[in-house]
Design a protein around this motif. Sequence first.
Motif, PDB file in Angstrom:
ATOM      1  N   ALA A   1     -10.723  12.963   0.147  1.00  0.00           N
ATOM      2  CA  ALA A   1      -9.744  11.330  -0.055  1.00  0.00           C
ATOM      3  C   ALA A   1      -8.553  11.812  -0.789  1.00  0.00           C
ATOM      4  CB  ALA A   1     -10.644   9.946  -0.743  1.00  0.00           C
ATOM      5  N   VAL A   2      -7.867  11.510  -0.594  1.00  0.00           N
ATOM      6  CA  VAL A   2      -6.170  11.442  -0.622  1.00  0.00           C
ATOM      7  C   VAL A   2      -5.899   9.883  -1.658  1.00  0.00           C
ATOM      8  CG1 VAL A   2      -5.540  12.994   0.824  1.00  0.00           C
ATOM      9  CG2 VAL A   2      -5.084  10.079   1.241  1.00  0.00           C
ATOM     10  N   ASP A   3      -4.800  10.483  -2.822  1.00  0.00           N
ATOM     11  CA  ASP A   3      -4.672   8.814  -3.683  1.00  0.00           C
ATOM     12  C   ASP A   3      -3.674   8.422  -2.446  1.00  0.00           C
ATOM     13  OD1 ASP A   3      -4.749   7.235  -5.397  1.00  0.00           O
ATOM     14  OD2 ASP A   3      -3.846   8.845  -6.842  1.00  0.00           O
ATOM     15  N   ILE A   4      -4.198   7.059  -1.904  1.00  0.00           N
ATOM     16  CA  ILE A   4      -3.058   5.427  -2.347  1.00  0.00           C
ATOM     17  C   ILE A   4      -4.029   4.241  -2.551  1.00  0.00           C
ATOM     18  CG2 ILE A   4      -2.605   4.037   0.572  1.00  0.00           C
ATOM     19  CD1 ILE A   4      -3.928   6.618   1.937  1.00  0.00           C
ATOM     20  N   ALA A   5      -2.495   3.921  -2.868  1.00  0.00           N
ATOM     21  CA  ALA A   5      -3.046   2.464  -3.306  1.00  0.00           C
ATOM     22  C   ALA A   5      -2.793   1.005  -2.778  1.00  0.00           C
ATOM     23  CB  ALA A   5      -2.797   2.465  -5.165  1.00  0.00           C
ATOM     24  N   LEU A   6      -2.934  -0.366  -3.631  1.00  0.00           N
ATOM     25  CA  LEU A   6      -2.385  -1.358  -3.067  1.00  0.00           C
ATOM     26  C   LEU A   6      -2.187  -1.565  -4.219  1.00  0.00           C
ATOM     27  CD1 LEU A   6      -4.103  -3.923  -0.840  1.00  0.00           C
ATOM     28  CD2 LEU A   6      -2.428  -4.482  -2.576  1.00  0.00           C
ATOM     29  N   ASP A   7      -0.876  -2.049  -4.670  1.00  0.00           N
ATOM     30  CA  ASP A   7       0.109  -2.557  -5.602  1.00  0.00           C
ATOM     31  C   ASP A   7       0.403  -3.864  -5.323  1.00  0.00           C
ATOM     32  OD1 ASP A   7      -0.306  -0.429  -7.575  1.00  0.00           O
ATOM     33  OD2 ASP A   7       0.725  -0.044  -6.429  1.00  0.00           O
ATOM     34  N   PHE A   8       0.257  -5.003  -6.266  1.00  0.00           N
ATOM     35  CA  PHE A   8       0.740  -6.415  -5.807  1.00  0.00           C
ATOM     36  C   PHE A   8       2.631  -6.645  -6.784  1.00  0.00           C
ATOM     37  CE2 PHE A   8      -2.794  -9.577  -5.715  1.00  0.00           C
ATOM     38  CZ  PHE A   8      -3.521  -9.197  -4.870  1.00  0.00           C
ATOM     39  N   GLN A   9       3.228  -6.850  -5.701  1.00  0.00           N
ATOM     40  CA  GLN A   9       4.473  -6.583  -6.437  1.00  0.00           C
ATOM     41  C   GLN A   9       5.006  -8.331  -7.274  1.00  0.00           C
ATOM     42  OE1 GLN A   9       5.969  -4.191  -4.995  1.00  0.00           O
ATOM     43  NE2 GLN A   9       4.120  -4.070  -5.063  1.00  0.00           N
TER      44      GLN A   9
ATOM     45  N   SER B   1       4.988  11.675  -1.982  1.00  0.00           N
ATOM     46  CA  SER B   1       4.593  10.307  -2.720  1.00  0.00           C
ATOM     47  C   SER B   1       4.968   9.144  -2.830  1.00  0.00           C
ATOM     48  CB  SER B   1       3.905  11.016  -3.552  1.00  0.00           C
ATOM     49  OG  SER B   1       2.918  10.402  -5.079  1.00  0.00           O
ATOM     50  N   GLY B   2       4.605   8.255  -2.886  1.00  0.00           N
ATOM     51  CA  GLY B   2       5.222   6.919  -3.398  1.00  0.00           C
ATOM     52  C   GLY B   2       6.010   6.482  -1.672  1.00  0.00           C
ATOM     53  N   LYS B   3       5.308   6.601  -0.712  1.00  0.00           N
ATOM     54  CA  LYS B   3       5.917   6.236   0.236  1.00  0.00           C
ATOM     55  C   LYS B   3       5.169   5.098   0.407  1.00  0.00           C
ATOM     56  CE  LYS B   3      10.134   8.648   0.315  1.00  0.00           C
ATOM     57  NZ  LYS B   3      11.284   7.996   0.281  1.00  0.00           N
ATOM     58  N   PRO B   4       5.503   3.658   1.343  1.00  0.00           N
ATOM     59  CA  PRO B   4       5.189   2.887   1.491  1.00  0.00           C
ATOM     60  C   PRO B   4       4.013   2.689   3.041  1.00  0.00           C
ATOM     61  CG  PRO B   4       6.936   2.226   1.465  1.00  0.00           C
ATOM     62  CD  PRO B   4       7.186   3.471   1.447  1.00  0.00           C
ATOM     63  N   LEU B   5       2.624   2.488   2.579  1.00  0.00           N
ATOM     64  CA  LEU B   5       2.154   2.936   4.340  1.00  0.00           C
ATOM     65  C   LEU B   5       2.000   1.068   4.969  1.00  0.00           C
ATOM     66  CD1 LEU B   5       0.382   4.911   2.221  1.00  0.00           C
ATOM     67  CD2 LEU B   5      -0.891   4.687   4.061  1.00  0.00           C
ATOM     68  N   MET B   6       1.793   0.258   4.367  1.00  0.00           N
ATOM     69  CA  MET B   6       2.066  -1.379   4.649  1.00  0.00           C
ATOM     70  C   MET B   6       2.759  -2.088   3.573  1.00  0.00           C
ATOM     71  SD  MET B   6      -1.572  -2.759   6.058  1.00  0.00           S
ATOM     72  CE  MET B   6      -1.847  -1.588   7.748  1.00  0.00           C
ATOM     73  N   GLN B   7       2.176  -3.417   4.246  1.00  0.00           N
ATOM     74  CA  GLN B   7       2.988  -4.342   3.715  1.00  0.00           C
ATOM     75  C   GLN B   7       1.395  -5.467   3.239  1.00  0.00           C
ATOM     76  OE1 GLN B   7       5.883  -6.307   3.103  1.00  0.00           O
ATOM     77  NE2 GLN B   7       5.836  -6.935   0.963  1.00  0.00           N
TER      78      GLN B   7
ATOM     79  N   ILE C   1       1.293  -1.555  -0.286  1.00  0.00           N
ATOM     80  CA  ILE C   1      -0.231   0.219   0.461  1.00  0.00           C
ATOM     81  C   ILE C   1       0.844   1.490  -0.013  1.00  0.00           C
ATOM     82  CG2 ILE C   1      -1.838   1.635   1.425  1.00  0.00           C
ATOM     83  CD1 ILE C   1      -2.972  -1.584   1.992  1.00  0.00           C
ATOM     84  N   VAL C   2       0.748   2.601  -1.024  1.00  0.00           N
ATOM     85  CA  VAL C   2       1.733   3.116  -1.483  1.00  0.00           C
ATOM     86  C   VAL C   2       0.938   4.456  -1.331  1.00  0.00           C
ATOM     87  CG1 VAL C   2       3.657   1.542  -2.556  1.00  0.00           C
ATOM     88  CG2 VAL C   2       2.098   2.662  -3.911  1.00  0.00           C
ATOM     89  N   SER C   3       1.943   5.801  -0.758  1.00  0.00           N
ATOM     90  CA  SER C   3       0.425   6.951  -0.986  1.00  0.00           C
ATOM     91  C   SER C   3       1.265   6.993  -2.702  1.00  0.00           C
ATOM     92  CB  SER C   3       1.220   8.111  -0.127  1.00  0.00           C
ATOM     93  OG  SER C   3       2.389   8.171  -0.739  1.00  0.00           O
ATOM     94  N   ARG C   4       0.533   7.746  -3.141  1.00  0.00           N
ATOM     95  CA  ARG C   4       0.472   8.538  -4.684  1.00  0.00           C
ATOM     96  C   ARG C   4       0.317  10.308  -4.934  1.00  0.00           C
ATOM     97  NH1 ARG C   4      -3.067   3.978  -8.347  1.00  0.00           N
ATOM     98  NH2 ARG C   4      -1.710   2.862  -8.789  1.00  0.00           N
ATOM     99  N   GLN C   5       0.497  10.443  -3.483  1.00  0.00           N
ATOM    100  CA  GLN C   5       0.223  12.351  -3.192  1.00  0.00           C
ATOM    101  C   GLN C   5       1.111  12.081  -1.766  1.00  0.00           C
ATOM    102  OE1 GLN C   5      -4.227  13.049  -3.211  1.00  0.00           O
ATOM    103  NE2 GLN C   5      -2.945  14.422  -1.891  1.00  0.00           N
ATOM    104  N   PRO C   6       1.693  13.135  -1.802  1.00  0.00           N
ATOM    105  CA  PRO C   6       2.073  13.482  -0.354  1.00  0.00           C
ATOM    106  C   PRO C   6       0.849  13.689   0.773  1.00  0.00           C
ATOM    107  CG  PRO C   6       2.645  15.594  -1.426  1.00  0.00           C
ATOM    108  CD  PRO C   6       1.453  14.790  -2.128  1.00  0.00           C
TER     109      PRO C   6
END
Length: 279
Positions: free
Chosen positions: A271-279, A78-84, A39-44
């Motif tokens: 709401a801010v832009d946060i996404a979950l991306d599979f690695q 932006s681009g920093k991880p929040l959770m795995q 789970i990563v941020s897509r904005q500050p």
Amino acid sequence: MDQAACCEHVRRALAEDIGQGDATSNALIPSDALSNGLIVSRQPLTVAGLPLAQTAFHEICPKLKITSLSMDGDTLESGKPLMQVEGATRAILSSERTALNYLQRLSGIATLTNRFFQEIAGTKARLLDTRKTTPGWRMLEKYAVARGGGHNHRMGLHDMVLIKDNHLAALHNEPNPIATAINRARNEHPKLKIEIEADTPEQALAAIEAGADIVLLDNMKPDVIRKIVRANGRRSRLEASGGVTLDNIRGIAETGVDFISVGALTHSAAAVDIALDFQ
């Protein structure tokens, strides 16, 4: 936050989303498939809601491995991880949207709150929220305000007396509605703080003379607020509210008020832009 109440909130959200089952994931993904999601941020942003996101994943599959890579209250670029999240692919996919809904909404509130908080840094004013919250989300949204640097005003109608203009209008037959309201409230609730809303300087001074704990200065200009602060002499605590924006909050804070309440922290936060991306 109350852990039991949060778990119940998440269960209702998952039931609303999943219903009779995740038709897409169950049809496409083998039951033994495993994935690793980030789970990563897509904005500050300022983070809030990680415990709720973790609860959402674990309600679907307690065996999922959750690794927190940030903490609520952290400010991220932006681009920093929040959770795995690691484990059963179906479980991750089925809980993804609910987890992200909590993170995006609550982090949005924390992010906006932090912007207001930064604007008044160095003054004595405390930033407060209001009761203008999403029904059913008040506890969560006020938690997000606190993570962003704000402070919680009353949680509801039960834990503080706030005498507003319509309360006073209902007492219009009384010779002194302000003093009458404060005295009645004090007699009925001697342990609660008594706050009263003032629309004019004259009302504010009358409320101070009547012994209000807090006087809310509604939609007053900074020069007017400053005069009331001087006249008050620290008898009551003063709260400015109404029409507060990022552009004018600094000037309001510099008048010397104790509190500034901003309804927009909860009713207008995007709401801010946060996404979950599979690695």
